[in-house]
Scaffold this active site. Structure first.
Site, mmCIF file in Angstrom:
data_model
loop_
_atom_site.group_PDB
_atom_site.id
_atom_site.type_symbol
_atom_site.label_atom_id
_atom_site.label_comp_id
_atom_site.label_asym_id
_atom_site.label_seq_id
_atom_site.Cartn_x
_atom_site.Cartn_y
_atom_site.Cartn_z
ATOM 1 N N ARG A 52 0.878 -1.176 0.000
ATOM 2 C CA ARG A 52 0.000 0.000 0.000
ATOM 3 C C ARG A 52 0.913 1.222 0.000
ATOM 4 O O ARG A 52 1.749 1.382 0.886
ATOM 5 C CB ARG A 52 -0.882 -0.014 1.253
ATOM 6 N N GLU A 60 -10.904 6.297 -4.996
ATOM 7 C CA GLU A 60 -11.467 4.955 -5.075
ATOM 8 C C GLU A 60 -11.884 4.649 -6.512
ATOM 9 O O GLU A 60 -12.219 5.546 -7.289
ATOM 10 C CB GLU A 60 -12.676 4.844 -4.148
ATOM 11 N N ARG A 96 -0.828 -5.551 4.887
ATOM 12 C CA ARG A 96 -0.135 -5.040 3.717
ATOM 13 C C ARG A 96 1.094 -4.256 4.149
ATOM 14 O O ARG A 96 1.107 -3.650 5.226
ATOM 15 C CB ARG A 96 -1.056 -4.127 2.891
#
Length: 227
Positions: A52, A60, A96
């Protein structure tokens, strides 16, 4: 790179803040790109994982057309098979690797902000303490030039979009408090709002009264979202 991005990069170089990766950073290979701020990589031992991009937040995918444009640009910057250098920041709740990614000694995270394909994630900017001014300057220039995500009249921040732009405000007056859930006296959550979690509110370590319908106070000590 378009003219605006070139000007932005030049101004940032003049700021004197380093943008290059350190030689000791581990190298990884790009396997795929998920959206404008996530990708899959493989390390030199053949192990795969998700990264990430730290200190930034991309629109988004459902924020049309900005989310798709952001992903398309990240694919261009990080095609499959691209070797990258990775500066680890932390692990998030989804396991992540939150990191800054470099190609040819240039920060991909910063490039996405420069080109208006991502915004600075101020809540988590501590992961880029040494270059935070550079990230903020890049965003300010991109916003001024209305490039990418900023080329719209009322941009909605990705974090607002994720939580449906719920109206959560500090309590101010008694009349407003009458429209707020009494379980949370430090700020206003309208009654009967759909379920929230700590990611949906910008506050930490706030007072909680029972029945605590959103479950912010997991250990029932009267304090919500302690971490």
């Amino acid at each position: 790179m378009n003219k605006a991005a070139i000007i932005t990069a030049f101004l940032l170089l003049l700021s004197g803040i380093p943008t290059v990766a350190q030689p000791s950073l581990p190298s990884m290979t790009v396997v795929s790109v998920g959206d404008g701020d996530t990708l899959r990589v493989r390390n030199q031992q053949g192990q795969s994982g998700t990264i990430r991009l730290g200190c930034i937040d991309a629109p988004e995918m459902k924020q049309n057309p900005w989310g798709q444009q952001s992903r398309t640009r990240l694919v261009q910057l990080l095609p499959v098979g691209q070797t990258v250098q990775v500066r680890q920041i932390e692990r998030d709740r989804y396991k992540r690797l939150v990191a800054e990614v470099f190609v040819s000694n240039r920060s991909v995270n910063l490039t996405m902000v420069q080109e208006g394909q991502a915004v600075v994630y101020r809540q988590y900017l501590k992961g880029c303490d040494s270059t935070k001014d550079q990230f903020l300057q890049a965003e300010a220039i991109a916003k001024q030039q209305k490039v990418g995500f900023w080329n719209q009249s009322q941009p909605m921040m990705p974090w607002d979009f994720r939580r449906g732009k719920k109206n959560i405000q500090p309590n101010t007056t008694r009349s407003q408090q009458q429209q707020c859930d009494p379980s949370y006296p430090d700020f206003c959550i309208p009654p009967n709002l759909s379920d929230l979690d700590c990611r949906d509110v910008p506050y930490r370590r706030f007072r909680v009264n029972q029945p605590d319908p959103h479950g912010f106070d997991r250990d029932r000590d009267g304090i919500g979202c302690e971490r």
